[in-house]
Motif scaffolding. Structure first.
Motif, mmCIF file in Angstrom:
data_model
loop_
_atom_site.group_PDB
_atom_site.id
_atom_site.type_symbol
_atom_site.label_atom_id
_atom_site.label_comp_id
_atom_site.label_asym_id
_atom_site.label_seq_id
_atom_site.Cartn_x
_atom_site.Cartn_y
_atom_site.Cartn_z
ATOM 1 N N LEU A 1 1.485 -3.641 3.953
ATOM 2 C CA LEU A 1 1.292 -3.934 2.527
ATOM 3 C C LEU A 1 0.661 -2.746 1.809
ATOM 4 C CD1 LEU A 1 1.641 -6.084 0.352
ATOM 5 C CD2 LEU A 1 -0.622 -6.986 0.960
ATOM 6 N N ILE A 2 -0.303 -2.088 2.442
ATOM 7 C CA ILE A 2 -0.931 -0.896 1.848
ATOM 8 C C ILE A 2 0.100 0.207 1.632
ATOM 9 C CG2 ILE A 2 -2.594 0.969 2.258
ATOM 10 C CD1 ILE A 2 -4.312 -1.076 3.793
ATOM 11 N N ILE A 3 0.916 0.462 2.658
ATOM 12 C CA ILE A 3 1.935 1.511 2.562
ATOM 13 C C ILE A 3 2.947 1.180 1.475
ATOM 14 C CG2 ILE A 3 3.848 2.622 3.795
ATOM 15 C CD1 ILE A 3 2.186 2.285 6.372
ATOM 16 N N LEU A 4 3.360 -0.091 1.409
ATOM 17 C CA LEU A 4 4.331 -0.508 0.395
ATOM 18 C C LEU A 4 3.782 -0.312 -1.012
ATOM 19 C CD1 LEU A 4 7.107 -1.874 -0.093
ATOM 20 C CD2 LEU A 4 5.893 -4.073 -0.103
ATOM 21 N N ILE A 5 2.522 -0.709 -1.223
ATOM 22 C CA ILE A 5 1.912 -0.581 -2.548
ATOM 23 C C ILE A 5 1.763 0.884 -2.940
ATOM 24 C CG2 ILE A 5 -0.242 -0.942 -3.846
ATOM 25 C CD1 ILE A 5 -0.532 -3.602 -2.308
ATOM 26 N N ARG A 6 1.338 1.720 -1.994
ATOM 27 C CA ARG A 6 1.124 3.131 -2.316
ATOM 28 C C ARG A 6 2.443 3.892 -2.503
ATOM 29 N NH1 ARG A 6 -4.348 4.326 -1.580
ATOM 30 N NH2 ARG A 6 -5.358 2.338 -2.072
ATOM 31 N N SER A 7 3.510 3.441 -1.843
ATOM 32 C CA SER A 7 4.767 4.201 -1.881
ATOM 33 C C SER A 7 5.701 3.781 -3.015
ATOM 34 C CB SER A 7 5.505 4.058 -0.548
ATOM 35 O OG SER A 7 5.866 2.705 -0.311
#
Length: 312
Positions: free
Chosen positions: A46-52
């Motif tokens: 979820l962190i990677i998705l939000i940041r990317s």
């Protein structure tokens, strides 16, 4: 007298763990290992998705990414040690290691309280004053709110850890829990814990209970604002936006308050363990699901990511 006090001081605690039934140890290990791996995978994903994804670069998802990070740290402060203890006959933990585990677990728990309150305020501004939302909740303000949550949680945890572990412990040294939690630690003290309990209670009152009351107040204003909306579709969309956050709030505060704000005389130690498993191990796994399953923006971002990965 001081010499005798030092000689009888406890330097090692024994954790009883989740279950004392040997035949259940392997089953529990596999179960909780699976939960921990899923919690790490889903929160990190979820962190990677939000940041990317640039479509998710908004205050709501900014706070959600930090909530996922807190859940990773919170779960990691307890679960790895618990997993290793399944294979030990004597689950020994040193006094300093016990204090360190409680400090980090309490720090992350208090940060989560603050972040949930900040996210409630974010939803309040978005619904109550949508035209001024981008002006009020701009990135520097969001960053300061998150930093404030971490500092507040750290200071609160430091006070609680100092108050709980500054007591004198001369025996017994058996903690009827699967991690070092303050109610069980204080119960082992040989000295009068009244002042220390007051300090711990005041921290919980000032941070956790204030955060919860702030959330309740925010949702009262949110509900009043939503009910005034002329469009039924607009009301449904606004309620749907808040539903995930409200679910996370009820689960986290409901279980933790049952443990920490109930009278000690009414405590069932088995029930405390079950509730502790829920808010310390299960909720970090459930939060990314709660915020993702009914969230169209996150689903769309995931589809875009998969499309980019599959494109030549």
């Amino acid at each position: 007298m001081d010499v005798e006090r030092n000689e009888t001081s406890i330097i090692v605690f024994i954790l009883q763990g989740i279950s004392d039934q040997p035949e259940m140890q392997v089953l529990f290990f596999v179960l909780f290992l699976g939960i921990y791996v899923m919690a790490l995978t889903w929160n990190l994903g979820l962190i990677i998705l939000i940041r990317s994804d640039s479509h998710l670069h908004s205050p709501m998802y900014f706070f959600l990414s930090f909530l996922s990070f807190v859940d990773i740290c919170y779960s990691s402060s307890i679960t790895p040690r618990m997993l290793s203890d399944f294979f030990l006959e004597e689950k020994l933990i040193s006094f300093l290691a016990c204090a360190a585990q409680f400090f980090f677990a309490a720090w992350m728990a208090l940060v989560e309280c603050c972040l949930l309150a900040i996210m409630a305020y974010d939803r309040y501004v978005a619904i109550y004053s949508p035209l001024r939302y981008s002006t009020i909740m701009h990135l520097p303000i969001c960053a300061k709110l998150v930093a404030g949550a971490y500092v507040t949680g750290c200071l609160g945890s430091l006070v609680q850890t100092t108050a709980g572990f500054h007591l004198h412990f001369c025996g017994p040294n058996i903690i009827n829990h699967f991690f070092c939690d303050l109610p069980q630690i204080i119960a082992l003290s040989c000295s009068n814990p009244f002042i220390n309990q007051i300090m711990v209670f005041l921290v919980a009152l000032c941070i956790a209970l204030f955060s919860f009351l702030f959330i309740i107040m925010s949702y009262v204003y949110i509900t009043v604002t939503i009910l005034k909306m002329p469009s039924a579709k607009g009301r449904a969309k606004a309620f749907n936006t808040c539903a995930s956050h409200l679910t996370a709030v009820i689960l986290f505060f409901g279980t933790s308050f049952c443990v920490y704000l109930s009278p000690n005389s009414g405590h069932s130690q088995h029930l405390d363990k079950v509730l502790s498993v829920f808010y310390a191990i299960l909720i970090p796994m459930l939060n990314p699901l709660i915020y993702s399953l009914r969230n169209k923006e996150i689903k769309d971002a995931l589809k875009r990511l998969m499309k980019r990965e599959n494109s030549p």
